[in-house]
Design a protein around this motif. Structure first.
Motif, short mmCIF file in Angstrom:
data_model
loop_
_atom_site.label_atom_id
_atom_site.label_comp_id
_atom_site.label_asym_id
_atom_site.label_seq_id
_atom_site.Cartn_x
_atom_site.Cartn_y
_atom_site.Cartn_z
N GLU A 362 25.63 45.86 28.76
CA GLU A 362 27.02 45.74 28.34
C GLU A 362 27.91 45.36 29.52
O GLU A 362 28.92 44.67 29.36
CB GLU A 362 27.50 47.05 27.71
N SER A 363 27.54 45.80 30.71
CA SER A 363 28.33 45.48 31.90
C SER A 363 28.11 44.05 32.36
O SER A 363 29.07 43.30 32.59
CB SER A 363 27.98 46.45 33.04
N ASN A 364 26.85 43.65 32.49
CA ASN A 364 26.54 42.38 33.15
C ASN A 364 26.00 41.31 32.21
O ASN A 364 25.53 40.26 32.66
CB ASN A 364 25.55 42.61 34.29
N GLY A 365 26.09 41.56 30.91
CA GLY A 365 25.72 40.51 29.95
C GLY A 365 26.87 39.54 29.80
O GLY A 365 27.48 39.42 28.73
N LYS A 366 27.18 38.80 30.84
CA LYS A 366 28.34 37.92 30.89
C LYS A 366 27.91 36.50 31.30
O LYS A 366 26.94 36.33 32.03
CB LYS A 366 29.37 38.44 31.90
N SER A 367 28.66 35.52 30.83
CA SER A 367 28.35 34.13 31.17
C SER A 367 29.58 33.39 31.70
O SER A 367 29.58 32.16 31.77
CB SER A 367 27.80 33.40 29.94
N VAL A 368 30.62 34.17 32.07
CA VAL A 368 31.85 33.58 32.63
C VAL A 368 32.19 34.33 33.90
O VAL A 368 32.14 35.57 33.95
CB VAL A 368 33.02 33.68 31.63
N THR A 369 32.54 33.62 34.95
CA THR A 369 32.90 34.25 36.21
C THR A 369 34.28 34.90 36.11
O THR A 369 35.01 34.69 35.14
CB THR A 369 32.91 33.24 37.37
N ILE A 370 34.66 35.65 37.13
CA ILE A 370 35.95 36.34 37.09
C ILE A 370 37.12 35.35 37.15
O ILE A 370 38.25 35.73 36.81
CB ILE A 370 36.08 37.38 38.23
#
Length: 576
Positions: A362-370
């Motif tokens: 849930e924390s790092n399941g990301k595909s867009v940078t900050i």
């Protein structure tokens, strides 16, 4: 600070590009250990850290001195130290929601001071802890009474996600430290069957429900809360008495708690800067404190705080969360190992894999940078796990002989004899001896499995590692070949206590932050969860309305969903 950090394009860093080149090598764990044997067995000294009651061995990872240094260089180039400082100082590291992520403040000692947006966060945290302690004392000392005057015997924590997984995991892991006969239960499933089965076994006169929801609007939690309220009202007691004596609310939304009916003295506050999956250190951990006592809960906080200090001050080469996180990045992003499993060899830690699944994915399941750019490198691996002994008879087949590369974390406790340390038994010594025998079996399996995963068939021999590597042909047939070369880390706790569990969980929290910092993503938002919730509202409306529609669907959704709705309505209508 965070605005400055956003400008970094991590893939252009020389250290990143160096790791990309190193990842192209033909990595062989067998060869790494053979080379190490020829050089005097120095590998374990280089790739092992002992701190905070934890022995951390990552020698069975596919790394060498060159990779190790390149990872440390990458951490420096990504300004990891500045990012750590930003997190701990309460800066708004949750970029998309413009919030701090101050779960570390939840375990600061009372003597500390941290001001965020003009508020002394530490003072507010300890005021909440003191209110929680008053409730814990009343419940454990049989002073909290139900509507009929009988003392509470069962506490039911109703939550979902972070409001369930963390407290359930910790309360289970530390149950040997329980010094009360008040039982604690956990309910999360929204379909009602889990709660219904439990209610059949409980006495409404002596049952107390904790409604844990940061927003106090989560449908899963409120549906179960309403079912519990309806069950209690069937006793004939007044609604006012039921709400006052049988419900505690924990939320960041005080007005919604009051609107639902939670009595003001039974409300415990959260803050918007506490993410759900990081919240068990707050009042969300009330169920843990009821079971092991407030002193035990404070010990857990102290262990986490000790890990926070270690994270903030220790050189990266000896920093447990930093190295665990860098290894995770190396495996997922550079070696393209997209699956990771957590394998605790201790039954008390049986819910740890589920907890870490939420924490990491849930924390790092990301595909867009900050800074809003699409990433074109792998971030969080798929994570799962199970108690080691169960896993050996379930999915280890894939680990040993499948086609997938999987990285592994083995977790065990050196001292397993404290299970009965807080339980008076007449035959304690006999039980302790038998348990120690079983504990040694578990430890042996833990160490053996990591060895076979690393070295494959060549691990099963009495010869030395140097001689093993020259034996390219196995006497076993092709169906019994273990290919090996599955990287793993082994984490040994000296013993499982509230303090060591706190340190272990904080270790993984900070690991997640390290990985997010290298990937330049925000680990503290969770927008990916929201759309499914909204769509569920629309589907629910169609499911309960227009009940006579059997042969035609509403055409509001896609053809598949429409057909599924029609089928459900048809079966429901027939059974009526």
């Amino acid at each position: 600070m965070m605005t400055q950090l956003q400008s970094i394009s991590h893939q252009t860093l020389a250290s990143w590009q160096k790791l990309e080149q190193l990842a192209k090598k033909d990595w062989s764990l067998v060869q790494l250990f053979v080379d190490d044997a020829n050089q005097g067995h120095k590998r374990i000294d280089k790739f092992c850290i002992q701190s905070q009651g934890i022995y951390f061995d990552y020698a069975k990872q596919c790394i060498d001195d060159e990779v190790h240094q390149a990872l440390l260089n990458l951490a420096k180039d990504c300004q990891l130290k500045a990012r750590i400082d930003s997190l701990l100082k309460g800066e708004k590291v949750n970029i998309s929601e413009n919030r701090s992520a101050l779960h570390t403040a939840l375990r600061l000692p009372k003597s500390a001071s941290l001001s965020v947006d003009g508020q002394d966060v530490v003072q507010a945290v300890h005021e909440s802890l003191n209110r929680a302690e008053q409730m814990v004392t009343r419940i454990r000392e049989k002073l909290w009474r139900g509507y009929s005057g009988k003392a509470i015997t069962d506490v039911i924590n109703i939550g979902v996600g972070g409001s369930d997984l963390g407290p359930l995991m910790a309360a289970t892991a530390l149950d040997s430290f329980a010094d009360t006969d008040v039982q604690v239960h956990f309910i999360s499933n929204m379909d009602g069957k889990q709660l219904g089965s439990l209610l059949d076994k409980l006495n409404p006169e002596t049952s107390l429900f904790i409604i844990s929801s940061k927003s106090f609007g989560t449908v899963d939690t409120l549906s179960n809360a309403q079912t519990a309220l309806t069950w209690l009202l069937k006793t004939g007691a007044s609604r006012q008495s039921i709400l006052r004596r049988h419900f505690i609310g924990i939320s960041a939304n005080l007005s919604k708690m009051s609107e639902w009916g939670i009595y003001p003295d039974n409300q415990l506050a959260l803050w918007q800067w506490v993410g759900g999956r990081f919240s068990m250190w707050s009042a969300i951990g009330l169920a843990i404190a009821i079971r092991i006592g407030m002193s035990g809960f404070r010990e857990m906080l102290a262990g986490a705080n000790a890990m926070d200090k270690h994270f903030a001050t220790t050189d990266f080469s000896q920093n447990l969360p930093v190295m665990l996180g860098l290894i995770g990045v190396w495996n997922s992003t550079f070696l393209n190992i997209h699956a990771h499993t957590v394998l605790p060899y201790d039954g008390r830690l049986r819910y740890l894999p589920s907890y870490l699944t939420q924490l990491e994915m849930e924390s790092n399941g990301k595909s867009v940078t900050i800074n809003g750019e699409q990433v074109d490198y792998s971030t969080s691996p798929i994570l799962w796990g199970e108690i080691g002994s169960n896993a050996q008879h379930a999915f280890y087949q894939l680990l040993h002989q499948g086609t997938q590369q999987v990285s592994c974390d083995f977790i065990a406790c050196v001292d397993g004899d404290n299970y009965y340390s807080n339980k008076a038994t007449e035959n304690h010594q006999e039980k302790s001896a038998e348990l120690q025998h079983q504990h040694n079996l578990s430890l042996a399996n833990c160490l053996a499995q990591s060895r076979v995963l690393a070295f494959g068939n060549q691990a099963v021999t009495e010869k030395s590692e140097v001689a093993i590597v020259s034996a390219h042909k196995s006497e076993l047939d092709k169906f019994k070949r273990y290919r090996g070369n599955q990287p793993s880390t082994t984490i040994l706790l000296d013993s499982l206590t509230p303090r060591s569990l706190g340190a272990l969980i904080a270790l993984y929290e900070h690991k997640v932050y390290v990985m997010a910092s290298i990937w330049n993503i925000n680990p503290f938002d969770q927008w990916g969860v929201e759309m499914g919730k909204k769509m569920a509202d629309s589907v629910y409306s169609e499911l309960v309305n227009n009940k006579t529609a059997i042969n035609q669907s509403c055409r509001s959704f896609d053809a598949s969903t429409d057909a599924l709705l029609a089928h459900i309505k048809q079966i429901t209508a027939i059974r009526k």
